[in-house]
Design a protein around this motif. Structure first.
Motif, short mmCIF file in Angstrom:
data_model
loop_
_atom_site.label_atom_id
_atom_site.label_comp_id
_atom_site.label_asym_id
_atom_site.label_seq_id
_atom_site.Cartn_x
_atom_site.Cartn_y
_atom_site.Cartn_z
N ARG A 224 0.83 -1.21 0.00
CA ARG A 224 0.00 0.00 0.00
C ARG A 224 0.86 1.26 0.00
O ARG A 224 0.44 2.31 -0.51
CB ARG A 224 -0.93 -0.02 1.22
CG ARG A 224 -1.86 1.19 1.33
CD ARG A 224 -2.84 1.22 0.18
NE ARG A 224 -3.67 2.41 0.20
CZ ARG A 224 -3.30 3.58 -0.30
NH1 ARG A 224 -2.10 3.74 -0.85
NH2 ARG A 224 -4.13 4.62 -0.25
N ALA A 225 2.07 1.17 0.53
CA ALA A 225 2.97 2.32 0.53
C ALA A 225 3.46 2.65 -0.88
O ALA A 225 3.94 3.78 -1.12
CB ALA A 225 4.16 2.06 1.44
N ARG A 226 3.31 1.70 -1.80
CA ARG A 226 3.83 1.88 -3.16
C ARG A 226 2.75 2.10 -4.21
O ARG A 226 3.03 2.64 -5.28
CB ARG A 226 4.66 0.64 -3.55
CG ARG A 226 5.92 0.50 -2.75
CD ARG A 226 6.41 -0.93 -2.61
NE ARG A 226 6.41 -1.69 -3.83
CZ ARG A 226 6.73 -2.98 -3.91
NH1 ARG A 226 7.07 -3.64 -2.80
NH2 ARG A 226 6.70 -3.62 -5.05
N ARG A 227 1.50 1.66 -3.92
CA ARG A 227 0.46 1.76 -4.94
C ARG A 227 -0.92 1.71 -4.28
O ARG A 227 -1.07 1.14 -3.20
CB ARG A 227 0.60 0.61 -5.95
CG ARG A 227 0.43 -0.76 -5.32
CD ARG A 227 0.93 -1.88 -6.22
NE ARG A 227 0.20 -1.97 -7.47
CZ ARG A 227 0.53 -2.78 -8.47
NH1 ARG A 227 1.62 -3.54 -8.36
NH2 ARG A 227 -0.17 -2.83 -9.57
N PRO A 228 -1.95 2.24 -4.91
CA PRO A 228 -3.31 2.15 -4.36
C PRO A 228 -3.78 0.70 -4.41
O PRO A 228 -3.73 0.04 -5.45
CB PRO A 228 -4.14 3.02 -5.30
CG PRO A 228 -3.16 3.86 -6.04
CD PRO A 228 -1.91 3.05 -6.14
N VAL A 229 -4.24 0.18 -3.30
CA VAL A 229 -4.70 -1.20 -3.20
C VAL A 229 -5.45 -1.35 -1.88
O VAL A 229 -5.25 -0.57 -0.95
CB VAL A 229 -3.50 -2.18 -3.29
CG1 VAL A 229 -2.60 -2.07 -2.06
CG2 VAL A 229 -3.93 -3.60 -3.52
N ARG A 230 -6.35 -2.32 -1.80
CA ARG A 230 -7.11 -2.58 -0.58
C ARG A 230 -7.04 -4.06 -0.24
O ARG A 230 -6.82 -4.90 -1.12
CB ARG A 230 -8.57 -2.15 -0.75
CG ARG A 230 -8.75 -0.63 -0.71
CD ARG A 230 -10.17 -0.25 -1.02
NE ARG A 230 -10.40 1.18 -0.78
CZ ARG A 230 -11.33 1.89 -1.39
NH1 ARG A 230 -12.14 1.30 -2.28
NH2 ARG A 230 -11.48 3.17 -1.12
N LEU A 231 -7.28 -4.36 1.03
CA LEU A 231 -7.25 -5.74 1.53
C LEU A 231 -8.53 -6.04 2.28
O LEU A 231 -8.94 -5.27 3.16
CB LEU A 231 -6.05 -5.95 2.46
CG LEU A 231 -5.98 -7.31 3.19
CD1 LEU A 231 -5.83 -8.46 2.19
CD2 LEU A 231 -4.83 -7.32 4.20
N MET A 232 -9.15 -7.18 1.95
CA MET A 232 -10.35 -7.66 2.63
C MET A 232 -10.14 -9.12 3.02
O MET A 232 -9.69 -9.92 2.20
CB MET A 232 -11.58 -7.53 1.72
CG MET A 232 -12.88 -8.05 2.31
SD MET A 232 -14.27 -7.95 1.14
CE MET A 232 -14.49 -6.17 1.06
N PRO A 259 -15.22 -8.01 6.85
CA PRO A 259 -16.69 -8.03 6.83
C PRO A 259 -17.34 -9.18 7.59
O PRO A 259 -18.55 -9.18 7.78
CB PRO A 259 -17.01 -8.15 5.32
CG PRO A 259 -15.75 -7.80 4.62
CD PRO A 259 -14.65 -8.22 5.53
N GLY A 260 -16.56 -10.18 8.01
CA GLY A 260 -17.13 -11.33 8.72
C GLY A 260 -17.16 -12.57 7.85
O GLY A 260 -16.58 -12.63 6.77
N PHE A 261 -17.88 -13.57 8.35
CA PHE A 261 -17.97 -14.86 7.67
C PHE A 261 -18.95 -14.80 6.52
O PHE A 261 -20.06 -14.27 6.65
CB PHE A 261 -18.41 -15.93 8.67
CG PHE A 261 -18.64 -17.29 8.06
CD1 PHE A 261 -17.59 -18.06 7.61
CD2 PHE A 261 -19.93 -17.78 7.92
CE1 PHE A 261 -17.80 -19.31 7.04
CE2 PHE A 261 -20.16 -19.03 7.36
CZ PHE A 261 -19.09 -19.80 6.91
N VAL A 262 -18.56 -15.35 5.37
CA VAL A 262 -19.42 -15.45 4.18
C VAL A 262 -19.46 -16.92 3.79
O VAL A 262 -18.42 -17.49 3.45
CB VAL A 262 -18.89 -14.59 3.02
CG1 VAL A 262 -19.74 -14.79 1.77
CG2 VAL A 262 -18.86 -13.12 3.42
#
Length: 371
Positions: A224-232, A259-262
């Motif tokens: 994330r320090a190097r590029r736009p990105v997200r983690l779920m 988000p919890g269990f799916v």
């Protein structure tokens, strides 16, 4: 006219483990092949198959405790005389061995273990570790066959317990419904999947030490320090608050979601840019296979056992050392930049398709592919 053979499945689970998922796929598929299938059920324990179609016959063992079920299993074996009994997990396997010995029936007994046993037991207490190691080495030889989900788990069991390697067979788990390879899955109802959002890295699993999501969060912070990105990460567990605090301390809390269990995370996998797997040990994990089946690139730790076999020594996705967040960040970055084609990723998951794996299970049980 003779009836088709009966298969007894003696399982006692938490209700949301890998064994539960295996049962929800394998048991209906066995029925579809023409076999009579009984699920020997300990009350208040899984697997819960109420929504499966077709349903196995549920045999209530009349107890809420696995260790108290021995007399009922003995009576069942003498009454029904199934061709095969399949059990899973060491406590249940030991009881199944005792039940067949006491029943005196010719039922073939197939024991299964879904984990890399030496690494799993390393985290247990001294007594528990000694009991399981000794019981596997001394008692499992009286089974007709022992099944594990990967070659790595098979080699590990033989080396760790002393059980003869020829008695152990690696059989692919029934993970992927055939429809998943071609099904168009809806976009999940979450703002991070909207058009124009940064690439989403997804992972799935219990929020616990074995899954080592802390290493994944640290790797994500590097990326994330190097590029736009997200983690779920989809799942529940006792490390939830710890992971949220870690992400906040690393300055990536706003781009990290739990988000919890799916129950069926296929749509999340299909619309993620990358699936990341960070476990410290497994037997053969389901979720990387599911991600490959929907055509999503996978990056994984090279943990014992399973990921190396799933990814074919790195052919279908990079493997990084366990606990190495720097290597994991580099692998995720490289894969986002140059992902493999969807069709090639799906090829890696084909042997874990439910019907293909069901045929492998029947062969291991000494039964024909069709009753």
């Amino acid at each position: 006219m003779s009836q088709p053979p009966r298969i007894a499945c003696f399982l006692s689970t938490s209700g949301h483990s890998g064994v539960d998922r295996l049962a929800r796929h394998l048991l209906p598929a066995l029925i579809g092949r023409g076999y009579r299938v009984d699920l020997l059920k300990v009350r208040e324990h899984g697997p819960h198959l109420e929504h499966c179609d077709p349903l196995p016959r549920i045999v209530d063992l009349g107890t809420a405790h696995t260790l108290m079920a021995l007399p009922a299993v003995v009576r069942y074996l003498r009454r029904e005389r199934p061709a095969v009994m399949l059990s899973d997990k060491d406590r249940v396997n030991r009881l199944a061995l005792a039940a067949r010995a006491l029943a005196g029936t010719p039922t073939r007994l197939i024991l299964r273990s879904g984990i890399t046993i030496s690494v799993d037991l390393d985290s247990r207490g001294v007594l528990d570790r000694w009991v399981q190691r000794r019981s596997m080495g001394l008692l499992y030889r009286f089974a007709d066959r022992v099944l594990v989900p990967s070659l790595g788990a098979a080699d590990d069991m033989a080396a760790y317990t002393g059980l003869e390697r020829a008695r152990i067979r690696a059989v692919p788990s029934p993970v992927v419904p055939a429809r998943l390879f071609d099904q168009a899955l809806p976009v999940p109802d979450h703002p991070w999947f909207a058009p124009g959002q940064p690439p989403l890295i997804l992972s799935v699993g219990e929020l616990c030490g074995r899954k080592d999501f802390a290493t994944l969060v640290r790797a994500f912070a590097r990326l994330r320090a190097r590029r736009p990105v997200r983690l779920m990460i989809l799942g529940e567990g006792r490390h939830r608050e710890r992971l949220l605090a870690l992400a906040a301390s690393l300055g990536v809390g706003e781009d990290f979601a739990l988000p919890g269990f799916v129950p069926q995370p296929y749509a999340y996998m299909a619309h993620a840019a990358l699936f990341a797997f960070s476990s410290r040990w497994e037997g053969l994990p389901f979720v990387p296979v599911e991600a490959l089946a929907v055509g999503t690139p996978v990056v994984s730790t090279d943990c014992p056992s399973g990921p190396r076999e799933i990814l074919d020594d790195g052919r279908y996705g990079p493997l990084v050392p366990v606990g190495d967040d720097a290597a994991l960040a580099e692998a995720m970055s490289a894969t986002l930049d140059d992902p493999l084609p969807r069709e090639e990723l799906q090829r890696a998951a084909r042997r874990f398709e439910i019907e293909a794996a069901t045929s492998a299970y029947l062969d291991a049980m000494g039964l024909p592919a069709w009753a």
